[in-house]
Design a protein around this motif. Structure first.
Motif: not given
Length: 405
Positions: A56-76
Motif C-alpha cells: 500500500e505504501i508502494e502504491r501511494i508514493f511514486h519512488l520507493t525502495i524495498d529494503i525489507g518488504k517482508e519485514h514491513g520496511t520501505i524507503i520512500v
C-alpha cells in the motif's frame, strides 16, 4: 501530552505523514527521535510507523525502495530525501535469538509497540505532536530508567542484542537500568554468542562513546555481559575499563578509533595481539591500521617531540586527534605536529624529483631490486627530514655516495 515538532526533520516529513493519512492510514513518528525530542536532545534522523502495508505504501508514493518488504520496511524518496517507513507489526518466535521466524502486519499502533525493546523507545508522536505512550515510557524518561517493554525475559530472548543495547543506552543517557530488566540481563547473557559479533561491536562502540561512559563503564563487567562474549574471555576487561575512565579524566570520547585504542591499551595488548583482537571484532583494515598508528604515536609523544618523518608518515588528522586528547589529560607533550607539517618540503613521495624509473636508469638496471627500494626509501626520508634538497643533481650525488660506501 502534546509537543510542538519544530525540528526540520519533523517538518520536512509532514507531507509524507499527510499523504498516508489522506489515504486512510495512520502514521506516527517512533523510536529514538521521539525519545530524544522529549529529552531536549538534537535528533539526527526520524523513523515513521504506519498502518499501511508495504504494498500500500508502494502504491501511494511514486519512488520507493524495498529494503525489507517482508519485514514491513520501505524507503520512500521525496525531494531526494529518504524516509524509512515500517508497517505496524507483531512478531513470531525468535528461534535464533536474533530474527523473528515470521511477522504479522497489524493496523494498531499499540500492538506494534509491544515488540519494542525499552519503554523509552516505545513512544510515538502523531504529526501534530500528540504523544502516544502505552508503556509508561514518559514516566521512565522522567525517572531516568531503562526498562524493558513488558516482560524483560521475553524481550531479551527475542533479540539478545538488546542486552548490550541496555548498557549502551545507560552510557549514552546516564540512566539506571530498572532492577527486573537488569536481573534478566544477568540471567540471559549466555544468549549473546547467538548474536553476530559485528552487531555487538556497533553497540559496544556506542557504549564507549556515551556521554555517561565514565559513570557506567563497569556495567560491561558487572552485568556479566563481558563474560559471555568469547573475544573478551580471559582478558582483563575490568582493568581496561578502569584504565579508560582514568585516561579520560572526565572527558567524553568523540572518536571510535580513540575509544578502541584506549580499550586495547587498557587490555595490555601488543601490536600483533591488538590487530588480531580488532580483526575478530570485524573492524575494517583501515580502522585497524589507524588504531595501530595511535598506539605507535602514543608511545612516541610521551617520550619525545615528533620529527618531520613522523608528521609525514602518519596522517596529520590522527596525530592532532591524539595531541588534543593528551592535552586534555594534562600530559606533558610537545605539541608541534601542525607546525612541522606545514613546513614539510614534500607531502608525498611522488613530489620527489627522482623516482624509481630514474634510479633504474642511473644504476643501469632493467628492473628493481631490494637495493633500489632501500635507496628510494633513504632518499625519501632524507628529503623529508631536510637532510637532502629535493633537487635532481643533489639527489644523484647522494645516490653515488651511497653506492660508493
Amino acid at each position: 501530552m502534546k509537543i510542538k515538532l519544530k525540528d526540520s526533520l519533523f517538518v520536512s516529513a509532514q507531507p509524507i505523514m499527510q499523504r498516508l493519512e489522506s489515504h486512510g492510514y495512520e502514521a506516527y513518528f517512533v523510536g529514538g527521535c521521539v525519545r530524544d525530542t522529549l529529552l531536549g536532545h538534537a535528533i539526527h534522523d526520524i523513523d515513521i510507523a504506519t498502518s499501511a502495508r508495504p504494498e500500500e505504501i508502494e502504491r501511494i508514493f511514486h519512488l520507493t525502495i524495498d529494503i525489507g518488504k517482508e519485514h514491513g520496511t520501505i524507503i520512500v524518496v521525496e525531494n531526494r530525501v529518504h524516509y524509512e517507513i515500517t508497517t505496524f507489526r507483531t512478531e513470531g518466535e525468535y528461534s535464533d535469538f536474533r530474527h523473528p521466524d515470521f511477522v504479522d502486519f497489524v493496523r494498531d499502533l499499540r500492538e506494534d509497540t509491544l515488540r519494542r525493546d525499552f519503554t523509552i523507545n516505545a513512544l510515538a508522536f502523531d504529526r501534530e505532536g500528540n504523544l502516544y505512550d502505552y508503556h509508561h515510557g514518559l514516566e521512565d524518561l522522567e525517572q531516568q530508567l531503562i526498562r524493558a517493554v513488558g516482560v524483560p525475559h521475553e524481550r531479551f530472548t527475542e533479540d539478545a542484542l538488546r542486552i548490550v543495547r541496555a548498557i549502551r543506552f545507560a552510557s549514552q543517557l546516564g540512566f539506571d537500568i530498572e532492577p527486573k530488566t537488569y536481573d534478566a540481563i544477568q540471567t540471559l547473557g549466555h544468549l549473546l554468542p547467538n548474536i553476530a559479533i559485528e552487531r555487538i561491536r556497533v553497540e559496544l562502540s556506542k557504549f564507549f562513546l556515551g556521554n555517561y561512559f565514565e559513570k557506567n563503564a563497569l556495567l560491561l563487567v558487572e552485568s556479566e555481559i563481558a563474560s559471555h562474549i568469547d573475544i573478551l574471555k580471559a582478558l582483563p576487561v575490568k582493568d581496561a575499563l578502569e584504565f579508560m575512565v582514568k585516561a579520560l579524566n572526565h572527558q567524553v570520547l568523540q572518536d571510535e578509533r580513540l575509544a578502541w585504542f584506549l580499550f586495547t591499551r587498557g587490555l595490555g595488548l601488543d601490536e600483533k595481539a591488538l590487530q588480531a583482537f580488532l580483526r575478530k571484532w570485524t573492524h575494517s583494515n583501515q580502522f585497524i591500521q589507524e588504531v595501530t598508528w595511535l598506539h605507535q604515536l602514543y608511545t612516541i609523544l610521551l617520550q619525545r617531540p615528533l620529527t618531520n618523518w613522523e608528521v609525514y608518515y602518519y596522517p596529520i588528522e590522527l596525530i592532532e586527534l591524539l595531541e588534543v586528547f593528551l592535552k586534555q589529560q594534562s600530559q606533558p607533550i610537545m605539541s608541534n605536529a601542525r607546525t612541522l607539517y606545514d613546513a614539510l618540503p614534500v607531502y608525498d613521495k611522488k613530489e620527489i624529483v627522482v623516482n624509481g624509473k630514474d634510479l633504474l636508469t642511473l644504476l643501469g638496471l632493467e628492473k628493481g631490486n631490494a637495493q633500489v627500494g632501500q635507496l628510494l626509501h633513504q632518499i625519501e626520508r632524507a628529503v623529508v627530514m631536510n637532510e637532502l634538497a629535493n633537487e635532481k643533481d643533489v639527489i644523484e650525488t647522494f645516490i653515488y655516495q651511497q653506492l660508493n660506501q
